[in-house]
Design an enzyme around this catalytic site. Structure first.
Site, mmCIF file in Angstrom:
data_model
loop_
_atom_site.group_PDB
_atom_site.id
_atom_site.type_symbol
_atom_site.label_atom_id
_atom_site.label_comp_id
_atom_site.label_asym_id
_atom_site.label_seq_id
_atom_site.Cartn_x
_atom_site.Cartn_y
_atom_site.Cartn_z
ATOM 1 N N HIS A 182 -7.875 17.132 -42.722
ATOM 2 C CA HIS A 182 -7.580 18.184 -42.986
ATOM 3 C C HIS A 182 -6.470 18.763 -41.933
ATOM 4 C CE1 HIS A 182 -10.419 19.523 -46.080
ATOM 5 N NE2 HIS A 182 -11.316 18.633 -45.414
ATOM 6 N N CYS B 3 -7.699 14.755 -47.919
ATOM 7 C CA CYS B 3 -9.055 14.773 -48.032
ATOM 8 C C CYS B 3 -9.415 14.387 -49.561
ATOM 9 C CB CYS B 3 -9.773 15.707 -47.502
ATOM 10 S SG CYS B 3 -11.527 15.193 -46.926
ATOM 11 N N GLU C 102 -4.554 21.074 -42.320
ATOM 12 C CA GLU C 102 -4.335 22.498 -42.500
ATOM 13 C C GLU C 102 -5.455 23.490 -41.772
ATOM 14 O OE1 GLU C 102 -5.774 20.813 -44.452
ATOM 15 O OE2 GLU C 102 -7.554 21.887 -45.645
HETATM 16 N N1 GLN Z 1 -16.311 14.279 -49.607
HETATM 17 C C1 GLN Z 1 -15.341 14.834 -50.367
HETATM 18 C C2 GLN Z 1 -15.224 14.000 -51.618
HETATM 19 O O1 GLN Z 1 -15.544 13.053 -51.624
HETATM 20 C C3 GLN Z 1 -14.000 15.104 -49.566
HETATM 21 C C4 GLN Z 1 -14.368 15.935 -48.562
HETATM 22 C C5 GLN Z 1 -13.094 16.958 -48.237
HETATM 23 O O2 GLN Z 1 -12.313 17.096 -49.007
HETATM 24 N N2 GLN Z 1 -13.332 17.593 -47.143
HETATM 25 O O3 GLN Z 1 -14.520 14.471 -52.602
#
Ligand code: GLN
Length: 196
Positions: free
Chosen positions: A171, A80, A173
């Site tokens: 994610h 992410c 995890e």
């Molecule tokens: N929206 C976040 C970003 O742009 C990432 C979101 C996440 O890690 N769950 O950094």
């Protein structure tokens, strides 16, 4: 020998990654200082907020240290926000953070009405579908020729690998499915063997 994998602990879901890595049979530790990197064979960069993680990485010297870690052949896994941190290009002109992986990422790409959702994904080289939680997730818009696409969701790239770099939009995890962590632990083991 068990590989030792760190989880960058500046911001984000650290404990959950440690638990999943351990479930996959790896030794896992939280990493708060660049000196901690020396004893590691691989590192996970967790989700959270990429602008904040990037700022803290600059403040604590992780940008140069992790570029060297990568040059030394040690694998990195960004999930992410961690995926955004790995990318060479962030759509919209934002300055890249580590800028290592040959891809363009689009932040918060799944739209507000789908801020978060859970689904099952088919992932290359993993036999069973993987449970994946997406939270304000980025997607991988474009990849360079050296990047292998590992998974797509509704036609969008959500997991990819380039040599020793692994990236996932979601994610892995936050479920008890640790197959992607096992995949990464395997990458780390292979990389450690090459070095010996
Ligand atoms: N929206 C976040 C970003 O742009 C990432 C979101 C996440 O890690 N769950 O950094």
């Amino acid at each position: 020998m068990t590989q030792k994998i760190g989880v960058l602990a500046l911001q984000g879901a650290v404990a959950e990654h440690i638990r999943s890595l351990q479930a996959a049979g790896a030794e896992a530790v939280a990493v708060k200082r660049v000196e901690d990197l020396e004893q590691l064979d691989g590192l996970v960069i967790p989700g959270g907020e990429s602008t904040t993680i990037g700022k803290l990485m600059r403040k604590y010297g992780f940008i140069d240290a992790l570029r060297k870690f990568h040059e030394a052949g040690k694998p990195l896994f960004g999930t992410c926000a961690g995926l955004i941190v790995l990318a060479k290009t962030i759509q919209g002109g934002e300055e890249p953070h580590l800028g290592l992986m040959d891809m363009t990422v689009v932040r918060n790409a799944f739209g507000r009405q789908r801020e978060s959702f859970e689904t099952e994904l088919a992932i290359q080289s993993i036999d069973n579908p993987v449970r994946a939680v997406f939270i304000r997730a980025p997607l991988i818009g474009e990849v360079g020729s050296g990047v292998e696409v590992l998974s797509t969701h509704n036609g969008e790239i959500v997991a990819a690998r380039e040599g020793t770099l692994l990236a996932a939009s979601f994610h892995p995890e936050l479920t008890d499915d640790y197959s992607l962590h096992a995949y990464f632990a395997n990458m780390v083991q292979e990389a450690a063997q090459v070095k010996r």
